[in-house]
Write an enzyme that holds these catalytic residues in place. Sequence first.
Site, PDB file in Angstrom:
ATOM      1  N   SER A  32       0.841  -1.194   0.000  1.00  0.00           N
ATOM      2  CA  SER A  32       0.000   0.000   0.000  1.00  0.00           C
ATOM      3  C   SER A  32       0.876   1.244   0.000  1.00  0.00           C
ATOM      4  O   SER A  32       1.854   1.337   0.730  1.00  0.00           O
ATOM      5  CB  SER A  32      -0.939   0.006   1.207  1.00  0.00           C
ATOM      6  OG  SER A  32      -0.199   0.000   2.396  1.00  0.00           O
ATOM      7  N   ASP A  42      -0.146  -8.415   2.339  1.00  0.00           N
ATOM      8  CA  ASP A  42       0.880  -7.832   3.199  1.00  0.00           C
ATOM      9  C   ASP A  42       1.824  -8.874   3.786  1.00  0.00           C
ATOM     10  O   ASP A  42       3.000  -8.607   3.978  1.00  0.00           O
ATOM     11  CB  ASP A  42       0.230  -7.058   4.350  1.00  0.00           C
ATOM     12  CG  ASP A  42      -0.542  -5.849   3.859  1.00  0.00           C
ATOM     13  OD1 ASP A  42      -0.052  -5.153   2.949  1.00  0.00           O
ATOM     14  OD2 ASP A  42      -1.641  -5.599   4.383  1.00  0.00           O
TER      15      ASP A  42
END
Length: 143
Positions: A32, A42
């Site tokens: 991000s 992530d």
Amino acid sequence: MNAKKRKGSAVERNIVSRLRDKGFAVVRAPASGSKRKDPIPDIIALKNGVIILIEMKSRKDIEGKIYVRREQAEGIIEFARKSGGSLFLGVKKPGVLKFIPFEKLRRTETGNYVADSEIEGLDLEDLVRLVEAKISRTLDNFL
């Protein structure tokens, strides 16, 4: 890096460390805010061939909903499909850390994904047990 991103990064690093302590090979791959064009989760964790993928989101309030934009969700769902991994939304709220299977998320009219506070999730220990149950072998596997 602003304070919000630093706090989110600290949560991700803590999860990576805890999974590593449980015997996982773990990579933190936050995308991000980067110029990265291919969406990836992530956290990518592997243990004995089992792959778990975690997209982390956090909120300051305990009751708030967590949203994942359609474009981001579609990208990480495709990543999960290609990798054969199980995709989870990691939700961090005050006093709460839970992992929700992505298929439990609700779709909005605009195609975004949302986790309501009522959706059940796994804590980290339950997530580890889920993976270990997938890799436990019985005698039948060898016959």
